[in-house]
Write a protein that holds these residues in place. Structure first.
Motif, PDB file in Angstrom:
ATOM      1  N   ARG A   1      21.103  42.420  16.024  1.00 20.18           N
ATOM      2  CA  ARG A   1      20.085  41.376  16.176  1.00 20.18           C
ATOM      3  C   ARG A   1      19.917  40.672  14.845  1.00 20.18           C
ATOM      4  N   ILE A   2      19.747  39.358  14.894  1.00 21.03           N
ATOM      5  CA  ILE A   2      19.582  38.559  13.686  1.00 21.03           C
ATOM      6  C   ILE A   2      18.116  38.158  13.558  1.00 21.03           C
ATOM      7  N   TYR A   3      17.566  38.350  12.350  1.00 19.60           N
ATOM      8  CA  TYR A   3      16.182  38.010  12.036  1.00 19.60           C
ATOM      9  C   TYR A   3      16.181  36.922  10.966  1.00 19.60           C
ATOM     10  N   ARG A   4      15.289  35.944  11.115  1.00 17.73           N
ATOM     11  CA  ARG A   4      15.247  34.814  10.186  1.00 17.73           C
ATOM     12  C   ARG A   4      13.823  34.560   9.682  1.00 17.73           C
ATOM     13  N   ARG A   5      13.743  34.101   8.441  1.00 18.72           N
ATOM     14  CA  ARG A   5      12.461  33.760   7.823  1.00 18.72           C
ATOM     15  C   ARG A   5      12.476  32.286   7.451  1.00 18.72           C
ATOM     16  N   GLU A   6      11.313  31.650   7.365  1.00 20.22           N
ATOM     17  CA  GLU A   6      11.241  30.208   7.136  1.00 20.22           C
ATOM     18  C   GLU A   6      11.906  29.765   5.846  1.00 20.22           C
ATOM     19  N   ASP A   7      11.917  30.637   4.838  1.00 20.91           N
ATOM     20  CA  ASP A   7      12.515  30.259   3.556  1.00 20.91           C
ATOM     21  C   ASP A   7      14.037  30.329   3.569  1.00 20.91           C
TER      22      ASP A   7
ATOM     23  N   THR B   1      11.341  35.455  12.623  1.00 20.44           N
ATOM     24  CA  THR B   1      11.706  35.233  14.023  1.00 20.44           C
ATOM     25  C   THR B   1      13.013  35.974  14.268  1.00 20.44           C
ATOM     26  N   ALA B   2      13.402  36.092  15.539  1.00 19.04           N
ATOM     27  CA  ALA B   2      14.628  36.844  15.838  1.00 19.04           C
ATOM     28  C   ALA B   2      15.365  36.215  17.007  1.00 19.04           C
ATOM     29  N   ASP B   3      16.692  36.298  16.954  1.00 21.60           N
ATOM     30  CA  ASP B   3      17.519  35.927  18.100  1.00 21.60           C
ATOM     31  C   ASP B   3      17.427  37.036  19.139  1.00 21.60           C
TER      32      ASP B   3
ATOM     33  N   SER C   1      20.695  38.022   3.505  1.00 23.93           N
ATOM     34  CA  SER C   1      21.040  36.929   2.597  1.00 23.93           C
ATOM     35  C   SER C   1      19.765  36.200   2.180  1.00 23.93           C
ATOM     36  N   ARG C   2      19.804  35.583   1.013  1.00 27.59           N
ATOM     37  CA  ARG C   2      18.662  34.884   0.424  1.00 27.59           C
ATOM     38  C   ARG C   2      17.457  35.823   0.278  1.00 27.59           C
ATOM     39  N   LEU C   3      17.723  37.010  -0.205  1.00 30.61           N
ATOM     40  CA  LEU C   3      16.676  38.008  -0.414  1.00 30.61           C
ATOM     41  C   LEU C   3      16.491  38.271  -1.910  1.00 30.61           C
ATOM     42  N   ALA C   4      15.242  38.540  -2.305  1.00 33.42           N
ATOM     43  CA  ALA C   4      14.961  38.879  -3.700  1.00 33.42           C
ATOM     44  C   ALA C   4      15.334  40.326  -3.994  1.00 33.42           C
ATOM     45  N   ASP C   5      15.277  41.162  -2.968  1.00 33.23           N
ATOM     46  CA  ASP C   5      15.634  42.566  -3.108  1.00 33.23           C
ATOM     47  C   ASP C   5      15.951  43.119  -1.721  1.00 33.23           C
ATOM     48  N   SER C   6      16.164  44.416  -1.656  1.00 38.49           N
ATOM     49  CA  SER C   6      16.558  45.032  -0.381  1.00 38.49           C
ATOM     50  C   SER C   6      15.371  45.451   0.480  1.00 38.49           C
TER      51      SER C   6
END
Length: 202
Positions: free
Chosen positions: A98-104, A76-78, A176-181
């Protein structure tokens, strides 16, 4: 003479704007400012010109934020944010983000910066690789032929990619909270770099 020159510049800018209703509103204000100036009502002319400038900046911002991609599947995104005018923009340049977010809980902030103070620092770092070699969390990075840097600490789930596009544009992805780039790079893939350069640096 300065007010008259500003009137001419504003009129030219208003003619280039896409929305007919807004463009008419801007043109009306410029015409009102011209009449006020010719009547000697200088304060009124300045106030009316400032209103026209604000309206033009609003339209520029509305067009610029379209350059930021929609959220990828699962994200999702702001609403996009733009800093394209005023005193702050004179210092930091034009900035879209823009900020993007994932459920995890993963989060990515994508920023496009024209005439950014970061550009001289990046240029210096690219011309002197030993600067990054002295930082184990930082390494050179390239994307579609554009140079930049990737910053990531070994014990961290945070990633930051900063990319130079041309001589005036910086693209930055902070995750942030990413396994990789890869999620950051996936958003980079959605960017129309040519359109962004045209919109932000011309």
């Amino acid at each position: 003479m300065r007010i008259r020159r500003t009137l001419r510049l504003l009129l030219a800018a208003s003619l280039c704007l896409a929305g007919p209703i807004q463009a008419d509103e801007v043109s009306d204000q410029i015409e009102a400012a011209r009449k006020a100036y010719e009547s000697g009502e200088l304060r009124n002319a300045i106030e009316t010109l400032n209103f026209a400038v604000a309206k033009i900046q609003e339209q520029m911002t509305a067009n610029l934020v379209k350059l930021l991609p929609e959220p990828l599947p699962g994200w999702t995104a702001d609403e996009p944010e733009s800093q394209a005018g005023g005193m702050a923009a004179m210092i930091t340049g034009t900035t879209l983000s823009r900020i993007y977010r994932r459920e995890d809980g993963a989060e990515i902030t994508l920023s496009l910066m024209a005439d950014s103070p970061l550009m001289p620092m990046l240029t210096m770092a690219m011309s002197m690789p030993f600067v990054m070699q002295n930082n184990q969390d930082m390494k050179t990075y390239s994307f579609k032929g554009y140079r930049g840097m990737l910053e990531h600490a070994a014990d961290s789930a945070d990633y930051e990619i900063t990319l130079m596009v041309g001589n005036r544009l910086v693209i930055q992805g902070k995750g942030s909270r990413l396994a990789d780039s890869k999620p950051i790079e996936a958003y980079f893939e959605k960017l129309d770099l040519e359109a962004i350069q045209t919109a932000l640096t011309h």
